[in-house]
Scaffold this motif. Structure first.
Motif, mmCIF file in Angstrom:
data_model
loop_
_atom_site.group_PDB
_atom_site.id
_atom_site.type_symbol
_atom_site.label_atom_id
_atom_site.label_comp_id
_atom_site.label_asym_id
_atom_site.label_seq_id
_atom_site.Cartn_x
_atom_site.Cartn_y
_atom_site.Cartn_z
ATOM 1 N N GLN A 31 26.134 -4.586 5.847
ATOM 2 C CA GLN A 31 24.860 -5.073 6.356
ATOM 3 C C GLN A 31 23.775 -4.808 5.333
ATOM 4 N N THR A 32 22.925 -5.770 5.151
ATOM 5 C CA THR A 32 21.803 -5.629 4.232
ATOM 6 C C THR A 32 20.528 -5.915 4.987
ATOM 7 N N SER A 33 19.422 -5.602 4.359
ATOM 8 C CA SER A 33 18.142 -5.884 4.994
ATOM 9 C C SER A 33 17.254 -6.645 4.024
ATOM 10 N N GLN A 34 16.282 -7.316 4.578
ATOM 11 C CA GLN A 34 15.378 -8.103 3.758
ATOM 12 C C GLN A 34 14.237 -7.239 3.270
ATOM 13 N N ALA A 35 13.801 -7.518 2.046
ATOM 14 C CA ALA A 35 12.677 -6.783 1.460
ATOM 15 C C ALA A 35 11.368 -7.388 1.955
ATOM 16 N N SER A 36 10.317 -6.617 1.849
ATOM 17 C CA SER A 36 8.993 -7.056 2.255
ATOM 18 C C SER A 36 8.457 -8.109 1.291
ATOM 19 N N ASN A 37 7.500 -8.897 1.758
ATOM 20 C CA ASN A 37 6.906 -9.932 0.921
ATOM 21 C C ASN A 37 5.865 -9.388 -0.037
ATOM 22 N N ASP A 38 5.382 -8.149 0.159
ATOM 23 C CA ASP A 38 4.290 -7.635 -0.657
ATOM 24 C C ASP A 38 4.801 -6.836 -1.857
ATOM 25 N N VAL A 39 5.845 -7.349 -2.515
ATOM 26 C CA VAL A 39 6.481 -6.628 -3.612
ATOM 27 C C VAL A 39 5.506 -6.332 -4.749
ATOM 28 N N ASN A 40 4.611 -7.255 -5.054
ATOM 29 C CA ASN A 40 3.723 -7.064 -6.197
ATOM 30 C C ASN A 40 2.341 -6.545 -5.814
ATOM 31 N N ALA A 41 2.137 -6.175 -4.565
ATOM 32 C CA ALA A 41 0.835 -5.695 -4.130
ATOM 33 C C ALA A 41 0.622 -4.263 -4.600
ATOM 34 N N LEU A 42 -0.442 -4.044 -5.359
ATOM 35 C CA LEU A 42 -0.789 -2.706 -5.841
ATOM 36 C C LEU A 42 -2.061 -2.241 -5.156
ATOM 37 N N SER A 43 -2.186 -0.936 -4.968
ATOM 38 C CA SER A 43 -3.374 -0.356 -4.358
ATOM 39 C C SER A 43 -4.364 0.061 -5.433
ATOM 40 N N PRO A 44 -5.648 0.061 -5.098
ATOM 41 C CA PRO A 44 -6.649 0.575 -6.052
ATOM 42 C C PRO A 44 -6.376 2.048 -6.346
ATOM 43 N N ILE A 53 -8.260 5.706 -8.085
ATOM 44 C CA ILE A 53 -9.451 6.373 -8.598
ATOM 45 C C ILE A 53 -9.007 7.222 -9.785
ATOM 46 N N PHE A 54 -9.583 6.926 -10.950
ATOM 47 C CA PHE A 54 -9.206 7.613 -12.184
ATOM 48 C C PHE A 54 -10.471 8.034 -12.909
ATOM 49 N N GLU A 55 -10.592 9.334 -13.164
ATOM 50 C CA GLU A 55 -11.764 9.909 -13.833
ATOM 51 C C GLU A 55 -13.056 9.489 -13.132
ATOM 52 N N GLY A 56 -13.014 9.490 -11.780
ATOM 53 C CA GLY A 56 -14.203 9.216 -10.985
ATOM 54 C C GLY A 56 -14.537 7.748 -10.785
ATOM 55 N N VAL A 57 -13.744 6.844 -11.348
ATOM 56 C CA VAL A 57 -14.002 5.405 -11.229
ATOM 57 C C VAL A 57 -12.868 4.763 -10.425
ATOM 58 N N THR A 58 -13.224 3.879 -9.485
ATOM 59 C CA THR A 58 -12.222 3.163 -8.710
ATOM 60 C C THR A 58 -11.849 1.874 -9.424
ATOM 61 N N TYR A 59 -10.559 1.705 -9.653
ATOM 62 C CA TYR A 59 -10.035 0.507 -10.305
ATOM 63 C C TYR A 59 -9.194 -0.266 -9.304
ATOM 64 N N ALA A 60 -9.638 -1.480 -8.976
ATOM 65 C CA ALA A 60 -8.871 -2.366 -8.105
ATOM 66 C C ALA A 60 -7.879 -3.138 -8.968
ATOM 67 N N PRO A 61 -6.805 -3.655 -8.379
ATOM 68 C CA PRO A 61 -5.836 -4.434 -9.159
ATOM 69 C C PRO A 61 -6.470 -5.606 -9.912
ATOM 70 N N SER A 62 -7.587 -6.117 -9.413
ATOM 71 C CA SER A 62 -8.256 -7.238 -10.078
ATOM 72 C C SER A 62 -9.137 -6.796 -11.257
ATOM 73 N N VAL A 70 4.435 4.651 3.319
ATOM 74 C CA VAL A 70 4.339 3.623 2.284
ATOM 75 C C VAL A 70 5.548 2.711 2.428
ATOM 76 N N SER A 71 5.316 1.523 2.939
ATOM 77 C CA SER A 71 6.415 0.600 3.201
ATOM 78 C C SER A 71 6.970 -0.026 1.929
ATOM 79 N N ASN A 72 6.192 0.034 0.852
ATOM 80 C CA ASN A 72 6.636 -0.521 -0.421
ATOM 81 C C ASN A 72 6.008 0.303 -1.541
ATOM 82 N N LEU A 73 6.797 1.135 -2.203
ATOM 83 C CA LEU A 73 6.269 2.011 -3.249
ATOM 84 C C LEU A 73 5.750 1.241 -4.465
ATOM 85 N N THR A 74 6.014 -0.042 -4.540
ATOM 86 C CA THR A 74 5.422 -0.856 -5.600
ATOM 87 C C THR A 74 3.903 -0.784 -5.495
ATOM 88 N N SER A 75 3.380 -0.704 -4.257
ATOM 89 C CA SER A 75 1.934 -0.630 -4.049
ATOM 90 C C SER A 75 1.340 0.647 -4.630
#
Length: 191
Positions: A31-44, A46-55, A173-178
């Motif tokens: 039996q296998t399971s299907q992966a989530s659709n948000d494979v490439n979704a990354l979370s913002p 905070i690095f050195e006091g600045v928030t960096y969004a994926p965009s 965390v449903s997808n560690l890619t995020s």
């Protein structure tokens, strides 16, 4: 109180053994399971006091610098180059959590899955436990539900070495890619 802890630990070990048997049976049945659709979704992050969004134009450059990530209870991710700085952040969280432990529920197990969305083979690890190596689970963890006692930390290499990510209690965390840590873990620590 010691008797209660022993009973809880025995139940955890039994649940862990049962979960391994079920996971093994599913794997053997094909039996296998299907992966989530948000494979490439990354979370913002905070690095050195600045928030960096994926965009953000420098997001990829920042992710390349970050070696250790701390995810707070509010879901915010903080990136660090130096493990000592990440450890300081985690120790502050653990200090606060130590004061709150009496009010937490009794789920002291972190769960790890080979697929996204908490599917596929599952591994449970009780609070206070460390796995210095993951054997057949090496570089296969894709989703995590962190224990609600003091959190969970995943490391890129065996023996708690390399890049790491700390997940606060109850951080699911449903997808560690995020979190830029999919299929990277080689050792684990549940606080």
């Amino acid at each position: 109180m010691k008797l209660v802890k022993k009973i809880a630990m025995g139940a955890t070990v039994s649940a862990f053994a049962l979960s391994l048997m079920v996971s093994s049976a599913l794997a053997q049945s094909g039996q296998t399971s299907q992966a989530s659709n948000d494979v490439n979704a990354l979370s913002p992050i905070i690095f050195e006091g600045v928030t960096y969004a994926p965009s953000h134009a420098n997001f990829k450059e920042v992710l390349d610098k970050v070696q250790h990530t701390v995810v707070e209870r509010d879901g915010k991710s903080y990136g660090y180059v130096d493990i000592a700085d990440a450890d300081k952040h985690i120790n502050k969280i653990l200090t606060v959590l130590s004061e709150e432990v009496g009010t937490l529920e009794s789920n002291y197990v972190s769960s790890f899955w080979v697929n996204t969305s908490y599917t596929g083979d599952k591994l449970d690890l009780a609070s206070g436990r460390t796995l210095a190596t993951l054997g057949s689970w090496n570089d296969k963890i894709s989703s995590v539900k962190s224990a609600n006692l003091r959190g969970t930390r995943l490391y890129e290499h065996s023996n708690l070495q390399g890049d790491s990510i700390y997940l606060s209690p109850n951080e699911n965390v449903s997808n560690l890619t995020s979190r830029n840590f999919n299929d990277k873990a080689s050792s684990l620590k549940v606080y």
